[in-house]
Structure formats: C-alpha cells, structure tokens
Design a protein around this motif. Sequence first.
Motif, PDB file in Angstrom:
ATOM      1  N   PRO A  29       0.825  -1.210   0.000  1.00 13.30           N
ATOM      2  CA  PRO A  29       0.000   0.000   0.000  1.00 13.30           C
ATOM      3  C   PRO A  29       0.860   1.262   0.000  1.00 13.30           C
ATOM      4  N   VAL A  30       0.644   2.111  -0.993  1.00 14.19           N
ATOM      5  CA  VAL A  30       1.410   3.352  -1.124  1.00 14.19           C
ATOM      6  C   VAL A  30       0.601   4.470  -0.445  1.00 14.19           C
ATOM      7  N   ILE A  31       1.223   5.052   0.582  1.00 16.72           N
ATOM      8  CA  ILE A  31       0.469   5.942   1.473  1.00 16.72           C
ATOM      9  C   ILE A  31       0.933   7.389   1.398  1.00 16.72           C
TER      10      ILE A  31
ATOM     11  N   PHE B  33       7.359  10.156   1.091  1.00 21.18           N
ATOM     12  CA  PHE B  33       7.901  11.453   1.507  1.00 21.18           C
ATOM     13  C   PHE B  33       7.317  12.569   0.634  1.00 21.18           C
ATOM     14  N   ARG B  34       5.997  12.551   0.492  1.00 21.49           N
ATOM     15  CA  ARG B  34       5.353  13.622  -0.287  1.00 21.49           C
ATOM     16  C   ARG B  34       4.749  14.651   0.633  1.00 21.49           C
ATOM     17  N   THR B  35       4.776  14.346   1.929  1.00 27.07           N
ATOM     18  CA  THR B  35       4.215  15.302   2.895  1.00 27.07           C
ATOM     19  C   THR B  35       5.202  15.440   4.062  1.00 27.07           C
TER      20      THR B  35
ATOM     21  N   VAL C  26      13.025  -4.291  -8.997  1.00 19.37           N
ATOM     22  CA  VAL C  26      12.972  -2.844  -9.231  1.00 19.37           C
ATOM     23  C   VAL C  26      11.520  -2.415  -9.331  1.00 19.37           C
ATOM     24  N   LYS C  27      11.299  -1.160  -8.983  1.00 20.05           N
ATOM     25  CA  LYS C  27       9.948  -0.601  -9.142  1.00 20.05           C
ATOM     26  C   LYS C  27       9.786  -0.210 -10.609  1.00 20.05           C
ATOM     27  N   PHE C  28       8.612  -0.480 -11.180  1.00 20.30           N
ATOM     28  CA  PHE C  28       8.333  -0.043 -12.551  1.00 20.30           C
ATOM     29  C   PHE C  28       7.262   1.035 -12.440  1.00 20.30           C
ATOM     30  N   PHE C  29       7.638   2.257 -12.807  1.00 20.12           N
ATOM     31  CA  PHE C  29       6.771   3.403 -12.524  1.00 20.12           C
ATOM     32  C   PHE C  29       6.861   4.449 -13.626  1.00 20.12           C
ATOM     33  N   PRO C  30       5.771   5.066 -14.015  1.00 23.02           N
ATOM     34  CA  PRO C  30       4.369   4.814 -13.662  1.00 23.02           C
ATOM     35  C   PRO C  30       3.781   3.719 -14.557  1.00 23.02           C
TER      36      PRO C  30
ATOM     37  N   PRO D 222       5.515  -3.112  -9.984  1.00 26.24           N
ATOM     38  CA  PRO D 222       4.881  -2.017 -10.702  1.00 26.24           C
ATOM     39  C   PRO D 222       3.990  -1.185  -9.791  1.00 26.24           C
ATOM     40  N   THR D 223       4.018   0.115  -9.976  1.00 23.77           N
ATOM     41  CA  THR D 223       3.095   1.007  -9.272  1.00 23.77           C
ATOM     42  C   THR D 223       2.716   2.136 -10.223  1.00 23.77           C
ATOM     43  N   GLY D 224       1.605   2.769  -9.907  1.00 26.84           N
ATOM     44  CA  GLY D 224       1.115   3.870 -10.735  1.00 26.84           C
ATOM     45  C   GLY D 224      -0.033   3.379 -11.598  1.00 26.84           C
ATOM     46  N   GLY D 225      -1.246   3.716 -11.165  1.00 24.31           N
ATOM     47  CA  GLY D 225      -2.430   3.348 -11.957  1.00 24.31           C
ATOM     48  C   GLY D 225      -2.883   1.916 -11.768  1.00 24.31           C
ATOM     49  N   ILE D 226      -2.425   1.270 -10.700  1.00 28.03           N
ATOM     50  CA  ILE D 226      -2.875  -0.109 -10.447  1.00 28.03           C
ATOM     51  C   ILE D 226      -4.051  -0.056  -9.475  1.00 28.03           C
TER      52      ILE D 226
ATOM     53  N   GLY E  94       2.183  -2.285  -6.258  1.00 28.58           N
ATOM     54  CA  GLY E  94       2.021  -1.228  -5.263  1.00 28.58           C
ATOM     55  C   GLY E  94       0.934  -0.281  -5.726  1.00 28.58           C
ATOM     56  N   GLY E  95       0.271   0.348  -4.761  1.00 31.94           N
ATOM     57  CA  GLY E  95      -0.751   1.304  -5.167  1.00 31.94           C
ATOM     58  C   GLY E  95      -1.463   1.926  -3.998  1.00 31.94           C
ATOM     59  N   SER E  96      -2.218   2.957  -4.331  1.00 31.11           N
ATOM     60  CA  SER E  96      -2.897   3.713  -3.281  1.00 31.11           C
ATOM     61  C   SER E  96      -4.399   3.487  -3.288  1.00 31.11           C
ATOM     62  N   TRP E  97      -4.876   2.598  -4.177  1.00 27.44           N
ATOM     63  CA  TRP E  97      -6.321   2.521  -4.339  1.00 27.44           C
ATOM     64  C   TRP E  97      -7.063   2.120  -3.064  1.00 27.44           C
TER      65      TRP E  97
HETATM   66  C1  3PG Z   1       3.688   5.456  -6.409  1.00 33.20           C
HETATM   67  O1  3PG Z   1       4.381   6.370  -5.981  1.00 33.20           O
HETATM   68  O2  3PG Z   1       4.051   4.291  -6.329  1.00 33.20           O
HETATM   69  C2  3PG Z   1       2.457   5.784  -7.119  1.00 33.20           C
HETATM   70  O3  3PG Z   1       2.211   7.143  -7.101  1.00 33.20           O
HETATM   71  C3  3PG Z   1       1.247   5.063  -6.664  1.00 33.20           C
HETATM   72  O4  3PG Z   1       0.372   5.227  -7.715  1.00 33.20           O
HETATM   73  P1  3PG Z   1      -1.199   5.185  -7.560  1.00 33.20           P
HETATM   74  O5  3PG Z   1      -1.590   6.315  -6.654  1.00 33.20           O
HETATM   75  O6  3PG Z   1      -1.703   5.370  -8.980  1.00 33.20           O
HETATM   76  O7  3PG Z   1      -1.576   3.853  -6.993  1.00 33.20           O
END
Ligand code: 3PG
Length: 217
Positions: A16-18, A45-47, A129-133, A157-161, A179-182
């Motif tokens: 979980p990406v928080i 570390f976005r906040t 390795v992380k695959f992003f985005p 992989p993370t980003g849009g999952i 990984g993801g924040s959904w």
């Molecule tokens: C990350 O940093 O791994 C992504 O921003 C998470 O992407 P998501 O919010 O689309 O799940």
Amino acid sequence: MFEKMNEEISKLGVIPVIVIEDAKNAVPLAEALEKAGLKCAEVTFRTDAAEESIRQISEHFPDMLVGAGTVLTKENVDKAVAAGAKFIVSPVFDPEIVDYCIEKNVPIYPGCATPSEIMQGIKRGLGIVKFFPAADLGGAVTIKAIASALRGVKFMPTGGINRDNMRDYLSMDCVAAIGGSWMCKSGFISNGEFDRIEKLTREALYSADKIREEKNS
Ligand code: 3PG
C-alpha cells in the motif's frame, strides 16, 4: 542483493502506497492495514508528516514492514531509516541514492521506466525494481516485453494499479508485488475512513491470493 526483504515483499504481493497529511492518522491507518492482514506500509515522503508517521508506525507496530516511498535525496534516506523505515522506494533511478542505500545495506527499490534503467539495477545486483508509472508506460504488456529480454529481475509495478487491473500484473511470474494507493487513498486517510481502508485492503489481499493460486495451479 536484499534477498530477505525481496522475499518478504514478494510474499506480501501488495504494497500500500500511502500519502499521509497528518501523523495523527498513522497509527489508526496501520491498525486498519494490520486488521485486514497486510503488515506493510510504504509511507511516501510527499508530505511533511511522512517521517513522523514512519516513526509512529514503527514504534506501535514493530512487526510491520514499514518503508519510505518517494525518496528523492540521501537526506530522505537518512531520515527514513532513523525513523524506522526498513526499505526505501523511489520514483526515479538515481545512481547516487541507489549506491548510498547499497552501501548502508538498506533495501532500495528504485523507480525504473526503461530497460536501460532496469539494467542499471541488475548491474548493481538488485533483485526487484519498481516499474513506474506502470499503467502510463503500457502496463503489464510492457513489463512482459522487458522481462523477456532482461531475465531474472522482478518488478514491483506502481502507478495506476487498482482492483480492476491488478490481475494483469500479478498473474505474471516476473511481478514480485504490486504497489498502489487505491485501498488507502489520501482522502480516505484524512477523512478517518479507516473501516473503508480495512475493507478495501482485505478485498485486495483476497484477490491477490486468488490470482496467485490460479497462476500456480
Ligand atoms: C507510487 O508512488 O508508487 C504511485 O504514485 C502510486 O500510484 P497510484 O496512486 O496510482 O496507486
């Protein structure tokens, strides 16, 4: 390199990406994840609350695999590790940061978007390795094409999952974890919707287990 952490991350399957705006929400959030059966949190570390959130989660949940995400500087690495982070994730492949983590023996999952960046990770002995985005780069199809040329390395992989496309990724052997924040969107955290986070996380884990069972059967 980092075999033990790689193994744990692969076992988890879902990271979980928080994005947490207020550190007071860190413990209730970790509690929700733990109740759902997911003993892991990548706090980005976005906040300004990231460092303190990592500290609180580490203190209250020593068994939890808490990591730091969106790490862009060596200073972030130091702060994250001092606060209790057990692994580092970055959206970029910065050789300076990667080498710094290797030197300090801190597991690092650098963001790669091209075969050349992934190769830099392989050369340094990174197993994952992380695959992003991920989704914007063509998703699972792109990972499959890269993995057929660069064998052995695994992807996070993370980003849009999300729950609708997680199967595309998790059904591939070359994907260690997604990984993801959904399941823990920053709005849910700020609104204190911890029951919702628990429910979505439980669903995500259930689906991940099912996908992997089907893959291995
Ligand atoms: C990350 O940093 O791994 C992504 O921003 C998470 O992407 P998501 O919010 O689309 O799940």
